[in-house]
Design a protein around this motif. Structure first.
Motif, short mmCIF file in Angstrom:
data_model
loop_
_atom_site.label_atom_id
_atom_site.label_comp_id
_atom_site.label_asym_id
_atom_site.label_seq_id
_atom_site.Cartn_x
_atom_site.Cartn_y
_atom_site.Cartn_z
N CYS A 1 -0.97 0.08 -2.03
CA CYS A 1 -1.35 -0.99 -2.95
C CYS A 1 -2.63 -1.68 -2.50
N GLU A 2 -2.79 -1.85 -1.19
CA GLU A 2 -4.03 -2.46 -0.68
C GLU A 2 -5.22 -1.58 -1.00
N LEU A 3 -5.07 -0.26 -0.86
CA LEU A 3 -6.17 0.65 -1.17
C LEU A 3 -6.49 0.63 -2.66
N LEU A 4 -5.46 0.61 -3.49
CA LEU A 4 -5.66 0.63 -4.94
C LEU A 4 -6.03 -0.73 -5.51
N GLY A 5 -5.80 -1.78 -4.73
CA GLY A 5 -6.13 -3.13 -5.20
C GLY A 5 -5.16 -3.66 -6.23
N ILE A 6 -3.87 -3.35 -6.06
CA ILE A 6 -2.85 -3.83 -7.00
C ILE A 6 -1.80 -4.63 -6.25
N PRO A 7 -1.14 -5.57 -6.93
CA PRO A 7 -0.08 -6.36 -6.29
C PRO A 7 1.14 -5.49 -6.01
N LEU A 8 1.92 -5.89 -5.00
CA LEU A 8 3.17 -5.20 -4.69
C LEU A 8 4.31 -6.23 -4.67
N HIS A 9 5.28 -6.03 -5.53
CA HIS A 9 6.49 -6.84 -5.54
C HIS A 9 7.56 -6.15 -4.70
N HIS A 10 8.52 -6.93 -4.25
CA HIS A 10 9.62 -6.39 -3.46
C HIS A 10 10.91 -6.94 -4.02
N ALA A 11 11.83 -6.06 -4.42
CA ALA A 11 13.12 -6.48 -4.99
C ALA A 11 14.26 -5.86 -4.20
N ALA B 1 -1.78 3.63 -25.06
CA ALA B 1 -2.76 2.55 -25.02
C ALA B 1 -2.51 1.67 -23.79
N ALA B 2 -3.58 1.01 -23.33
CA ALA B 2 -3.50 0.22 -22.11
C ALA B 2 -2.41 -0.85 -22.21
N GLN B 3 -1.56 -0.91 -21.20
CA GLN B 3 -0.46 -1.85 -21.15
C GLN B 3 -0.26 -2.31 -19.70
N ARG B 4 0.58 -3.34 -19.54
CA ARG B 4 0.97 -3.75 -18.20
C ARG B 4 2.15 -2.90 -17.77
N VAL B 5 1.96 -2.14 -16.69
CA VAL B 5 2.97 -1.20 -16.22
C VAL B 5 3.29 -1.51 -14.76
N ILE B 6 4.58 -1.59 -14.43
CA ILE B 6 4.99 -1.76 -13.04
C ILE B 6 5.56 -0.43 -12.56
N VAL B 7 5.00 0.07 -11.47
CA VAL B 7 5.37 1.37 -10.92
C VAL B 7 6.36 1.16 -9.77
N GLY B 8 7.44 1.91 -9.81
CA GLY B 8 8.37 1.90 -8.69
C GLY B 8 7.78 2.69 -7.54
N LEU B 9 7.36 2.00 -6.49
CA LEU B 9 6.71 2.65 -5.35
C LEU B 9 7.71 2.82 -4.21
N LEU C 1 6.20 -2.08 -7.41
CA LEU C 1 7.44 -2.74 -7.01
C LEU C 1 8.19 -1.82 -6.06
N PHE C 2 8.51 -2.35 -4.90
CA PHE C 2 9.29 -1.60 -3.91
C PHE C 2 10.74 -2.06 -3.99
N MET C 3 11.65 -1.09 -4.11
CA MET C 3 13.08 -1.39 -4.22
C MET C 3 13.78 -1.16 -2.90
N SER C 4 14.49 -2.17 -2.43
CA SER C 4 15.38 -2.00 -1.27
C SER C 4 16.79 -1.79 -1.83
N ASN C 5 17.29 -0.59 -1.66
CA ASN C 5 18.60 -0.25 -2.24
C ASN C 5 19.70 -0.13 -1.21
N TRP C 6 19.35 -0.28 0.06
CA TRP C 6 20.36 -0.17 1.12
C TRP C 6 20.05 -1.21 2.18
N SER C 7 21.02 -2.02 2.54
CA SER C 7 20.79 -3.12 3.48
C SER C 7 20.38 -2.58 4.84
N GLU C 8 19.43 -3.25 5.46
CA GLU C 8 18.95 -2.81 6.77
C GLU C 8 20.01 -2.94 7.86
#
Length: 373
Positions: A60-70, A3-11, A34-41
């Motif tokens: 995300c811009e094409l799909l029209g969804i927000p993008l978080h960055h962690a 059923a429809a829910q709020r889902v955050i996708v790891g992009l 949500l984009f994960m940075s797992n290694w320091s630049e």
């Protein structure tokens, strides 16, 4: 689908996670990325995190969804990278992808997504789950990633969606192209982010102290010099520099073991040399997806590396001791530090870390020894 829910996708910026988000949107879910940075630049500049983030943002811009960055780089260094280095120092060959999934992608990411109000997370992994909470192999056998997911806690699996589990890779590419995703033809990423494009031995040399030593055959004959035991793994052919050994034919040489006490690398000649094959291993620190070990002895299937065809085996557990796995046919280059993962039909039961391997000697007899220690 659920059923429809709020889902955050790891992009990740790749096509798989992008199509996972697309499929969830089409199914009517409230989707965020949500984009994960797992290694320091600042880690020598080899990680493509900045480029990957731009690809994820374009999707995300094409799909029209927000993008978080962690930023999980500290957690990755403490929980994954430290164990990776510790394994190599101990003379084994660790698999950081399994730890990354357990600790970061289905640990830190899930916790962060919950703080953002998500009911579930989703990833672009090729795997499936069912209503009973079992982890199931993907429909696309060639892309199945349950080997890397076997150590993910059951609680995390219950809050995860795998939108690609019923698809083949060709279908994923077609969906991405049809939707106009900018990364529809992007090449699949391989390897580990913190190593990047550089040679693996070069990377290890920056983080581990190596001591050169002798290369010997199983009869104790000195053949050459190695650059440090951490640079080699069981079954390896490249990098030995053993051309033109006196008294030997032209067949290539392969790593058969390590004698850490003498700092000696043991090699044999020929891809199918008996010393490279084993029927039995012991494994420790098991993780069972169901939360409890299966009834033993158990006739099941197993694989000891990603994409290896499933191999019939017999699993036994003796008291508080390690798992004992006996294969029906000899297995090539079983490697301590890697994982053995068990299956019953489509069901991924769990897995454990390979500790020791019973390896044939040149005479064809078995001797129990940790061949990488």
């Amino acid at each position: 689908m659920m059923a429809a829910q709020r889902v955050i996708v790891g992009l990740s910026g790749g096509v798989d996670s992008s199509v996972a988000a697309l499929r969830l949107l089409e199914a009517g879910h409230d989707v965020e990325g949500l984009f994960m940075s797992n290694w320091s630049e600042d880690e020598e500049g080899y990680c493509q995190s900045a480029e990957d983030f731009q690809d994820a943002r374009a999707v995300c811009e094409l799909l029209g969804i927000p993008l978080h960055h962690a930023d999980f780089s500290r957690e990755y260094r403490d929980r994954v990278f430290a164990a990776f280095l510790s394994g190599y120092r101990a003379g084994v060959t660790p698999n950081p992808d399994v730890l990354c999934n357990r600790e970061i992608k289905f640990g830190s990411f899930l916790d962060h997504a919950r703080r953002l109000g998500a009911a579930r997370i989703a990833t672009g992994h090729y795997a499936r789950t069912d209503a009973a909470g079992r982890l199931l192999r993907a429909v696309d056998a060639d892309k199945d990633q349950t080997y890397f997911l076997h150590a993910v806690p059951a609680e995390a699996l219950r809050h995860t969606v795998f939108p690609l589990g019923e698809l083949h890779k060709t279908e994923v590419r077609a969906l991405a192209k049809r939707a106009g995703l900018p990364n529809h033809d992007r090449k699949d990423s391989t390897g580990i982010c913190f190593i990047g494009e550089r040679p693996f031995a070069e990377f290890l040399a920056r983080h581990l102290e190596d001591e050169a030593g002798e290369i010997e055959d199983l009869d104790g004959r000195a053949l050459g010099r190695h650059q440090g035991l951490t640079r080699y793994t069981l079954g390896q052919r490249q990098g030995l520099r053993l051309g033109g050994v006196s008294g030997a034919d032209d067949a290539p040489w392969f790593v058969a073991g390590k004698d850490a006490a003498r700092n000696v690398l043991l090699v044999v000649q020929g891809h199918d040399h008996p010393a490279l094959f084993s029927r039995r291993l012991t494994a420790v620190e098991p993780h069972w997806v169901a939360g409890v070990p299966p009834a033993v002895p158990l006739e099941c299937m197993a694989r000891c590396r990603h994409r290896q065809p499933l191999q019939p085996c017999r699993l036994e557990i003796t008291g508080d001791g390690p798992l004992v796995v006996n294969f029906a046919t000899p297995q090539r280059a079983l490697t301590p530090g890697q994982f053995v993962v068990f299956y019953s039909g489509e069901n991924c039961l769990g897995g454990a870390t390979i500790a020791t391997v019973d390896a044939p000697t040149a005479a064809g007899r078995l001797q129990s020894r940790p061949v990488s220690a």
